[in-house]
Write a protein that holds these residues in place. Structure first.
Motif, PDB file in Angstrom:
ATOM      1  N   SER A  55      -8.440 -10.271 -15.273  1.00  0.00           N
ATOM      2  CA  SER A  55      -8.612  -9.833 -13.753  1.00  0.00           C
ATOM      3  C   SER A  55     -10.242  -9.266 -13.390  1.00  0.00           C
ATOM      4  CB  SER A  55      -7.740  -8.868 -13.385  1.00  0.00           C
ATOM      5  OG  SER A  55      -7.690  -8.450 -12.038  1.00  0.00           O
ATOM      6  N   ALA A  56     -10.565  -8.558 -14.644  1.00  0.00           N
ATOM      7  CA  ALA A  56     -11.780  -8.081 -14.018  1.00  0.00           C
ATOM      8  C   ALA A  56     -13.027  -9.326 -14.204  1.00  0.00           C
ATOM      9  CB  ALA A  56     -12.147  -7.120 -15.430  1.00  0.00           C
ATOM     10  N   ARG A  57     -13.026 -10.454 -14.804  1.00  0.00           N
ATOM     11  CA  ARG A  57     -13.716 -11.563 -14.890  1.00  0.00           C
ATOM     12  C   ARG A  57     -13.472 -12.559 -13.672  1.00  0.00           C
ATOM     13  NH1 ARG A  57     -11.720 -11.600 -20.183  1.00  0.00           N
ATOM     14  NH2 ARG A  57     -10.822 -13.545 -19.763  1.00  0.00           N
ATOM     15  N   ALA A  58     -12.301 -12.516 -13.091  1.00  0.00           N
ATOM     16  CA  ALA A  58     -12.146 -13.636 -11.999  1.00  0.00           C
ATOM     17  C   ALA A  58     -12.432 -13.053 -10.722  1.00  0.00           C
ATOM     18  CB  ALA A  58     -10.662 -13.867 -12.226  1.00  0.00           C
ATOM     19  N   ASP A  59     -12.924 -14.087  -9.743  1.00  0.00           N
ATOM     20  CA  ASP A  59     -13.212 -13.915  -8.519  1.00  0.00           C
ATOM     21  C   ASP A  59     -11.918 -13.433  -7.579  1.00  0.00           C
ATOM     22  OD1 ASP A  59     -15.797 -14.417  -8.968  1.00  0.00           O
ATOM     23  OD2 ASP A  59     -15.691 -16.536  -8.307  1.00  0.00           O
ATOM     24  N   PHE A  60     -12.259 -12.693  -6.665  1.00  0.00           N
ATOM     25  CA  PHE A  60     -11.023 -12.142  -5.780  1.00  0.00           C
ATOM     26  C   PHE A  60     -10.992 -13.008  -4.771  1.00  0.00           C
ATOM     27  CE2 PHE A  60      -9.495 -10.461  -1.884  1.00  0.00           C
ATOM     28  CZ  PHE A  60      -8.610  -9.468  -2.311  1.00  0.00           C
ATOM     29  N   GLY A  61      -9.569 -13.432  -4.432  1.00  0.00           N
ATOM     30  CA  GLY A  61      -9.228 -14.506  -3.509  1.00  0.00           C
ATOM     31  C   GLY A  61      -7.823 -14.302  -3.141  1.00  0.00           C
ATOM     32  N   PHE A  62      -7.929 -14.193  -1.857  1.00  0.00           N
ATOM     33  CA  PHE A  62      -6.296 -14.118  -1.542  1.00  0.00           C
ATOM     34  C   PHE A  62      -5.514 -15.243  -1.708  1.00  0.00           C
ATOM     35  CE2 PHE A  62      -8.080 -11.047   1.702  1.00  0.00           C
ATOM     36  CZ  PHE A  62      -7.175  -9.961   1.303  1.00  0.00           C
ATOM     37  N   GLY A  63      -4.125 -15.089  -2.352  1.00  0.00           N
ATOM     38  CA  GLY A  63      -3.448 -16.146  -2.679  1.00  0.00           C
ATOM     39  C   GLY A  63      -3.664 -16.541  -4.383  1.00  0.00           C
ATOM     40  N   GLN A  64      -4.885 -16.123  -4.606  1.00  0.00           N
ATOM     41  CA  GLN A  64      -5.339 -16.511  -5.994  1.00  0.00           C
ATOM     42  C   GLN A  64      -5.419 -15.261  -7.180  1.00  0.00           C
ATOM     43  OE1 GLN A  64      -5.468 -19.680  -6.964  1.00  0.00           O
ATOM     44  NE2 GLN A  64      -5.216 -20.207  -4.642  1.00  0.00           N
ATOM     45  N   LEU A  65      -6.170 -14.285  -6.536  1.00  0.00           N
ATOM     46  CA  LEU A  65      -6.192 -13.140  -7.205  1.00  0.00           C
ATOM     47  C   LEU A  65      -6.585 -11.807  -6.246  1.00  0.00           C
ATOM     48  CD1 LEU A  65      -6.124 -11.215  -9.821  1.00  0.00           C
ATOM     49  CD2 LEU A  65      -8.482 -11.778  -9.971  1.00  0.00           C
ATOM     50  N   ASP A  66      -5.452 -11.220  -5.634  1.00  0.00           N
ATOM     51  CA  ASP A  66      -5.807 -10.038  -4.805  1.00  0.00           C
ATOM     52  C   ASP A  66      -5.052  -8.774  -5.369  1.00  0.00           C
ATOM     53  OD1 ASP A  66      -2.813 -10.298  -4.000  1.00  0.00           O
ATOM     54  OD2 ASP A  66      -3.510 -12.209  -2.688  1.00  0.00           O
ATOM     55  N   CYS A  67      -4.900  -7.886  -4.618  1.00  0.00           N
ATOM     56  CA  CYS A  67      -3.986  -6.700  -5.155  1.00  0.00           C
ATOM     57  C   CYS A  67      -2.856  -7.047  -5.777  1.00  0.00           C
ATOM     58  CB  CYS A  67      -4.167  -5.433  -4.392  1.00  0.00           C
ATOM     59  SG  CYS A  67      -3.268  -5.324  -3.047  1.00  0.00           S
ATOM     60  N   ALA A  68      -2.155  -7.577  -4.679  1.00  0.00           N
ATOM     61  CA  ALA A  68      -0.709  -8.112  -4.968  1.00  0.00           C
ATOM     62  C   ALA A  68      -0.353  -8.870  -6.347  1.00  0.00           C
ATOM     63  CB  ALA A  68      -0.003  -8.446  -3.708  1.00  0.00           C
ATOM     64  N   LEU A  69      -1.186 -10.034  -6.358  1.00  0.00           N
ATOM     65  CA  LEU A  69      -1.291 -10.846  -7.530  1.00  0.00           C
ATOM     66  C   LEU A  69      -1.672 -10.026  -8.768  1.00  0.00           C
ATOM     67  CD1 LEU A  69      -2.230 -14.180  -5.740  1.00  0.00           C
ATOM     68  CD2 LEU A  69       0.014 -13.189  -6.309  1.00  0.00           C
ATOM     69  N   HIS A  70      -2.532  -9.345  -8.584  1.00  0.00           N
ATOM     70  CA  HIS A  70      -3.117  -8.292  -9.764  1.00  0.00           C
ATOM     71  C   HIS A  70      -1.693  -7.848 -10.339  1.00  0.00           C
ATOM     72  CE1 HIS A  70      -5.513  -5.521 -12.252  1.00  0.00           C
ATOM     73  NE2 HIS A  70      -4.918  -4.669 -11.492  1.00  0.00           N
ATOM     74  N   GLY A  71      -1.247  -6.917  -9.727  1.00  0.00           N
ATOM     75  CA  GLY A  71       0.317  -6.315  -9.960  1.00  0.00           C
ATOM     76  C   GLY A  71       1.189  -7.277 -10.549  1.00  0.00           C
ATOM     77  N   ALA A  72       1.495  -8.275  -9.973  1.00  0.00           N
ATOM     78  CA  ALA A  72       2.427  -9.539 -10.175  1.00  0.00           C
ATOM     79  C   ALA A  72       1.998  -9.704 -11.570  1.00  0.00           C
ATOM     80  CB  ALA A  72       2.557 -10.164  -9.236  1.00  0.00           C
ATOM     81  N   SER A  73       0.760 -10.136 -11.842  1.00  0.00           N
ATOM     82  CA  SER A  73       0.266 -10.722 -13.134  1.00  0.00           C
ATOM     83  C   SER A  73       0.366  -9.902 -14.073  1.00  0.00           C
ATOM     84  CB  SER A  73      -1.228 -11.150 -12.910  1.00  0.00           C
ATOM     85  OG  SER A  73      -1.251 -12.301 -11.975  1.00  0.00           O
TER      86      SER A  73
END
Length: 137
Positions: free
Chosen positions: A19-37
């Motif tokens: 998560s620290a290395r990936a780019d933020f993107g809604f539907g790809q890596l956002d706060c909700a998907l960070h928690g879900a991942s």
């Protein structure tokens, strides 16, 4: 019931590192998907599987959740995880709700810190910033 499986600590550490290395993107890596991942890494249960890659804005993500009967990503977590009582100590791997300028966000408890994903990257906040803690047993 959603429960951590053996080896969850190493999988969670790898998830947070990714998560620290990936780019933020809604539907790809956002706060909700960070928690879900993080939850999926610890338990094998991905609550966000139906939503990943299906939205590109916060509004779009909320639209998908509302169609499924959830007010937002916090309501989705609340439907599947027990809310810790006030005064009950958060444990590593629990999910936390943090109020941000954009609204409530999901973060991951690690000791005295919360790992929160935002457009600026993976940030650390004190656990005291959590308004809600969801137990991940």
């Amino acid at each position: 019931m959603i429960r951590k499986t053996p080896g969850w600590q190493a999988r969670l550490a790898a998830c947070l590192s990714a998560s620290a290395r990936a780019d933020f993107g809604f539907g790809q890596l956002d706060c909700a998907l960070h928690g879900a991942s993080a939850l999926a890494a610890m338990t094998g249960v991905d609550l966000a599987a139906p939503y990943r890659g299906r939205y590109r804005t916060l509004r779009g993500g909320l639209r998908h959740l509302r169609r499924d009967g959830y007010a937002d990503h916090i309501a989705l977590a609340a439907a599947h995880l027990r809310r810790r009582e006030p005064g009950e100590a958060p444990q590593p791997g629990d999910l936390a709700v943090v109020e941000t300028e954009e609204g409530p966000a999901l973060a991951v408890v690690q000791g005295a810190s919360l790992y929160l994903r935002s457009p600026a990257g993976l940030g650390l906040l004190p656990v005291s910033r959590a308004s809600i803690i969801f137990e991940v047993p």
